[in-house]
Design a protein around this motif. Structure first.
Motif, PDB file in Angstrom:
ATOM      1  N   GLN A  13      82.360  26.547  11.598  1.00  0.00           N
ATOM      2  CA  GLN A  13      82.046  28.051  11.264  1.00  0.00           C
ATOM      3  C   GLN A  13      83.139  29.141  12.046  1.00  0.00           C
ATOM      4  N   GLU A  33      90.679  18.011  11.059  1.00  0.00           N
ATOM      5  CA  GLU A  33      89.257  18.078  10.507  1.00  0.00           C
ATOM      6  C   GLU A  33      89.063  16.690   9.902  1.00  0.00           C
ATOM      7  N   SER A  40      79.638  21.756   9.080  1.00  0.00           N
ATOM      8  CA  SER A  40      78.251  21.272   8.995  1.00  0.00           C
ATOM      9  C   SER A  40      77.496  22.385   8.121  1.00  0.00           C
ATOM     10  N   LYS A  50      69.372  25.552   2.313  1.00  0.00           N
ATOM     11  CA  LYS A  50      68.790  26.893   1.836  1.00  0.00           C
ATOM     12  C   LYS A  50      68.538  26.864   0.227  1.00  0.00           C
ATOM     13  N   ALA A 112      90.663  13.845  15.777  1.00  0.00           N
ATOM     14  CA  ALA A 112      91.603  14.272  16.997  1.00  0.00           C
ATOM     15  C   ALA A 112      90.955  13.936  18.371  1.00  0.00           C
ATOM     16  N   ASP A 135      86.143  23.108  18.020  1.00  0.00           N
ATOM     17  CA  ASP A 135      85.058  23.319  17.216  1.00  0.00           C
ATOM     18  C   ASP A 135      84.632  22.381  16.529  1.00  0.00           C
ATOM     19  N   ASP A 301      78.578  25.267  18.398  1.00  0.00           N
ATOM     20  CA  ASP A 301      77.781  24.363  18.818  1.00  0.00           C
ATOM     21  C   ASP A 301      77.986  23.379  20.181  1.00  0.00           C
ATOM     22  N   THR A 309      75.004  29.312  12.873  1.00  0.00           N
ATOM     23  CA  THR A 309      76.428  29.543  12.216  1.00  0.00           C
ATOM     24  C   THR A 309      76.729  30.729  12.788  1.00  0.00           C
ATOM     25  N   SER A 312      78.615  30.631  16.097  1.00  0.00           N
ATOM     26  CA  SER A 312      80.057  30.036  16.174  1.00  0.00           C
ATOM     27  C   SER A 312      80.925  30.919  15.455  1.00  0.00           C
TER      28      SER A 312
HETATM   29  C1  LIG Z   1      69.931  21.020   7.969  1.00  0.00           C
HETATM   30  C2  LIG Z   1      70.466  22.063   8.829  1.00  0.00           C
HETATM   31  C3  LIG Z   1      70.088  23.556   8.407  1.00  0.00           C
HETATM   32  C4  LIG Z   1      71.010  24.497   9.152  1.00  0.00           C
HETATM   33  N1  LIG Z   1      70.491  25.636   8.744  1.00  0.00           N
HETATM   34  C5  LIG Z   1      71.013  26.841   9.608  1.00  0.00           C
HETATM   35  C6  LIG Z   1      70.553  28.006   9.223  1.00  0.00           C
HETATM   36  O1  LIG Z   1      69.867  28.263   8.346  1.00  0.00           O
HETATM   37  N2  LIG Z   1      71.335  28.996   9.909  1.00  0.00           N
HETATM   38  C7  LIG Z   1      72.085  28.949  10.741  1.00  0.00           C
HETATM   39  O2  LIG Z   1      72.600  29.878  11.396  1.00  0.00           O
HETATM   40  N3  LIG Z   1      72.370  27.688  11.342  1.00  0.00           N
HETATM   41  C8  LIG Z   1      71.878  26.445  10.705  1.00  0.00           C
HETATM   42  N4  LIG Z   1      72.197  25.193  11.223  1.00  0.00           N
HETATM   43  C9  LIG Z   1      73.258  25.249  11.980  1.00  0.00           C
HETATM   44  C10 LIG Z   1      74.786  25.277  11.720  1.00  0.00           C
HETATM   45  O3  LIG Z   1      75.137  24.366  10.587  1.00  0.00           O
HETATM   46  C11 LIG Z   1      75.577  25.179  12.991  1.00  0.00           C
HETATM   47  O4  LIG Z   1      75.157  25.813  13.974  1.00  0.00           O
HETATM   48  C12 LIG Z   1      77.181  25.352  12.689  1.00  0.00           C
HETATM   49  O5  LIG Z   1      77.468  24.701  11.428  1.00  0.00           O
HETATM   50  C13 LIG Z   1      77.649  25.104  13.894  1.00  0.00           C
HETATM   51  O6  LIG Z   1      79.143  25.478  13.605  1.00  0.00           O
HETATM   52  P1  LIG Z   1      80.322  25.101  14.463  1.00  0.00           P
HETATM   53  O7  LIG Z   1      81.512  25.823  14.013  1.00  0.00           O
HETATM   54  O8  LIG Z   1      79.880  25.012  15.773  1.00  0.00           O
HETATM   55  O9  LIG Z   1      80.486  23.508  13.931  1.00  0.00           O
HETATM   56  P2  LIG Z   1      80.356  22.525  12.662  1.00  0.00           P
HETATM   57  O10 LIG Z   1      80.164  23.387  11.511  1.00  0.00           O
HETATM   58  O11 LIG Z   1      79.480  21.578  12.768  1.00  0.00           O
HETATM   59  O12 LIG Z   1      81.940  22.088  12.407  1.00  0.00           O
HETATM   60  C14 LIG Z   1      82.465  21.068  13.317  1.00  0.00           C
HETATM   61  C15 LIG Z   1      83.741  20.382  12.640  1.00  0.00           C
HETATM   62  O13 LIG Z   1      84.331  19.648  13.255  1.00  0.00           O
HETATM   63  C16 LIG Z   1      84.703  18.256  12.718  1.00  0.00           C
HETATM   64  N5  LIG Z   1      84.973  17.447  14.199  1.00  0.00           N
HETATM   65  C17 LIG Z   1      84.328  16.854  14.809  1.00  0.00           C
HETATM   66  N6  LIG Z   1      84.600  16.200  15.554  1.00  0.00           N
HETATM   67  C18 LIG Z   1      85.937  16.021  15.202  1.00  0.00           C
HETATM   68  C19 LIG Z   1      87.141  15.468  15.830  1.00  0.00           C
HETATM   69  N7  LIG Z   1      87.185  14.848  16.834  1.00  0.00           N
HETATM   70  N8  LIG Z   1      88.516  15.949  15.075  1.00  0.00           N
HETATM   71  C20 LIG Z   1      88.529  16.497  14.029  1.00  0.00           C
HETATM   72  N9  LIG Z   1      87.372  17.274  13.508  1.00  0.00           N
HETATM   73  C21 LIG Z   1      85.940  16.721  14.054  1.00  0.00           C
HETATM   74  C22 LIG Z   1      83.380  18.101  11.928  1.00  0.00           C
HETATM   75  O14 LIG Z   1      83.544  17.027  10.851  1.00  0.00           O
HETATM   76  C23 LIG Z   1      82.995  19.392  11.438  1.00  0.00           C
HETATM   77  O15 LIG Z   1      83.420  19.584  10.119  1.00  0.00           O
HETATM   78  C24 LIG Z   1      71.646  24.374  10.342  1.00  0.00           C
HETATM   79  C25 LIG Z   1      71.900  22.846  10.563  1.00  0.00           C
HETATM   80  C26 LIG Z   1      71.377  21.832   9.681  1.00  0.00           C
HETATM   81  C27 LIG Z   1      71.633  20.381  10.420  1.00  0.00           C
END
Ligand SMILES: Cc1cc2nc3c(=O)[nH]c(=O)nc-3n(C[C@H](O)[C@H](O)[C@H](O)COP(=O)(O)OP(=O)(O)OC[C@H]3O[C@@H](n4cnc5c(N)ncnc54)[C@H](O)[C@@H]3O)c2cc1C
Length: 449
Positions: A13, A33, A40, A50, A112, A135, A301, A309, A312
């Motif tokens: 995100q 990625e 996620s 949702k 990575a 991220d 996260d 989301t 982030s």
């Molecule tokens: C079922 C569910 C429902 C949710 N509902 C909500 C909601 O309603 N509202 C809300 O605000 N939040 C919600 N969340 C939480 C939200 O999804 C997360 O907080 C958000 O996606 C976090 O974003 P991020 O950018 O930190 O990481 P992410 O979106 O998790 O992205 C991380 C990315 O990094 C990639 N990655 C990981 N390690 C590596 C690596 N070593 N090399 C390359 N790529 C890698 C992963 O594949 C992933 O694509 C929900 C979560 C779940 C599980």
């Protein structure tokens, strides 16, 4: 080793918009990625959950319409529900994919790992850059329960790919993900048992708020076992059996593990770049989201932020400000969030105990939704509005709302807090009748006494 301007690890995100922004500015951005673009939220979290709840809550509302004189015989077509869930999910994913692929981002579809200070390898390439943003998000935590690894179970990673739900679903975990998906599955026709290790569901939230959620789920037919410590898990024919230390076995024909999240830092080998992790595996960052290695930031996260989301996304904007020479602290924002059960539980700012802990002269007032005309008219009286103020200056510092679409309404208070408004500002406003929101100026008036 290739020298580039920026490396972003994880197309989540915050990582995706940051990579797009910097690429738009002419930087050579490498984006790693390892799974589907969009992270996620789009693929395994917010979007599909949702979309699923949209179907589930429509079914739930139809069943609850009896007191309004509407009697429905609800028939759920689970295959159609999941087809739509995947359609909505895939549309969002495809749009992320299109934006990235059509940009100048140098996309590497691989996992990575750091190889040294500010150098990263993956997909057969090794790159180094003065600026790196991690991220990588979190994954479902799988508790070390005896036998769990040997039974088929789902997490949020798998559940949106099913054709139909198990008819008797066990949900391991009483946090917001377990509750949303548990109530969703129940409203779509499964028998659901939530097995929760804590003494109550969503144990970090205020007790009277979670009690309302608990009762609503039970009224829907969800069975909730609190204080349930799982000793072992086993297969018994077609059934999955959870042996509970202090209670009877729980049996079902499907298991969803929603027992917390674990940071995606294992593969990163962050130590090779001098990046320290916290005890829980999250990346250690300072107030400006910089890690212990200069030039390397972590957002979302994985930086141990509240796992949402919008957090982030906001982290991305803070890192961007810092890069633009206008540093903004990560705590310089009001945190709001919602649990999308019915009723919803929405929070913004501080609860009264949190405010007191911070040394504020906090006071709160609560209004049941039965005191709001719209609540009575629409038979949606389950819930309350709670406002928290600082008596030292009358400023509004927080709110908890439980009720129908509370997650929309909470932003009224978020805006007041952001603007430093007092309860007098809210009390003096004229809100539309008959809306839920019109209860808010009335509630604010109570601080006069
Ligand atoms: C079922 C569910 C429902 C949710 N509902 C909500 C909601 O309603 N509202 C809300 O605000 N939040 C919600 N969340 C939480 C939200 O999804 C997360 O907080 C958000 O996606 C976090 O974003 P991020 O950018 O930190 O990481 P992410 O979106 O998790 O992205 C991380 C990315 O990094 C990639 N990655 C990981 N390690 C590596 C690596 N070593 N090399 C390359 N790529 C890698 C992963 O594949 C992933 O694509 C929900 C979560 C779940 C599980």
């Amino acid at each position: 080793m290739e020298q580039v301007d920026v490396i972003v690890i994880g197309c989540g995100q915050g990582g995706k918009p940051l990579a797009l922004d910097l690429a738009d500015r002419g930087k050579h951005v490498v984006l790693f990625e390892r799974e589907r673009l969009g992270g996620s939220c789009v693929n395994f979290g917010c979007t599909p959950s949702k979309a699923l709840l949209a179907s589930a809550h429509n079914a739930g509302r139809a069943r609850l319409a009896g007191p309004l004189g509407i009697h429905c015989d609800v028939r759920v077509d689970q295959r159609a529900v999941f087809e739509r869930v995947r359609k909505v999910r895939d549309e969002w994913h495809d749009s992320s994919e299109k934006k990235v692929v059509e940009s100048t981002i140098d996309l590497i579809r691989a996992e990575a790992s750091f190889t040294g200070v500010r150098s990263v390898a993956g997909g057969g390439r090794e790159v180094t850059a003065p600026l790196i943003v991690i991220d990588t998000g979190t994954s479902a935590a799988v508790p070390p329960v005896d036998g769990l690894a040997g039974v088929p179970y789902m997490t949020n990673h798998e559940i949106f790919d099913v054709e139909t739900l198990p008819t008797r679903l066990i949900v391991l975990g009483g946090g917001y993900i377990g509750l949303e998906l548990g109530q969703g599955a129940r409203r779509l026709g499964s028998e659901v048992t939530i097995v929760n290790a804590a003494s109550r569901i969503m144990a970090n939230e205020e007790e009277d708020a979670t009690k309302i959620l608990h009762d609503a789920l039970v009224d829907d037919g969800v069975v909730i076992f609190n204080d349930a410590k799982v000793k072992s898990v086993r297969k018994d024919g077609d059934e999955i059996v959870l042996q509970i230390e202090n209670g009877p076995d729980v049996r079902g024909n499907g298991l969803l593990v929603a027992a917390g999240r674990t940071p995606n830092t294992g593969a990163l080998r962050a130590e090779r770049s001098g990046i320290e992790l916290l005890e829980n595996g999250m990346v250690k960052v300072d107030d400006y989201l910089q890690t212990t290695c200069a030039g390397v930031y972590a957002i979302g996260d994985v930086a141990g932020q509240p796992a949402f989301t919008h957090v982030s996304w906001e982290d991305y904007r803070r890192v961007k400000s810092t890069l633009d020479g206008k540093p903004r602290k990560r705590d310089d924002r009001v945190l709001s969030y919602t649990t999308f059960t019915e009723p919803q539980l929405a929070r913004t700012g501080l609860t009264e105990p949190e405010a007191k802990k911070r040394g504020l002269d906090a006071r709160s007032k609560t209004m049941p939704l039965s005191d709001v005309a719209r609540g009575e008219e629409w038979n949606l009286t389950r819930g309350f509005f709670r406002l928290v103020i600082d008596d030292a200056n009358d400023k509004i510092v927080g709110a908890t709302f439980v009720g129908y679409e509370a997650g929309e309404l909470i932003h009224v208070i978020t805006a007041h807090i952001e603007l430093g408004a007092t309860w007098h500002d809210l009390e003096g406003s004229m809100y539309v009748h008959p809306t839920f929101a019109e209860g808010l100026p009335t509630l604010a008036r109570e601080f006069a006494s």
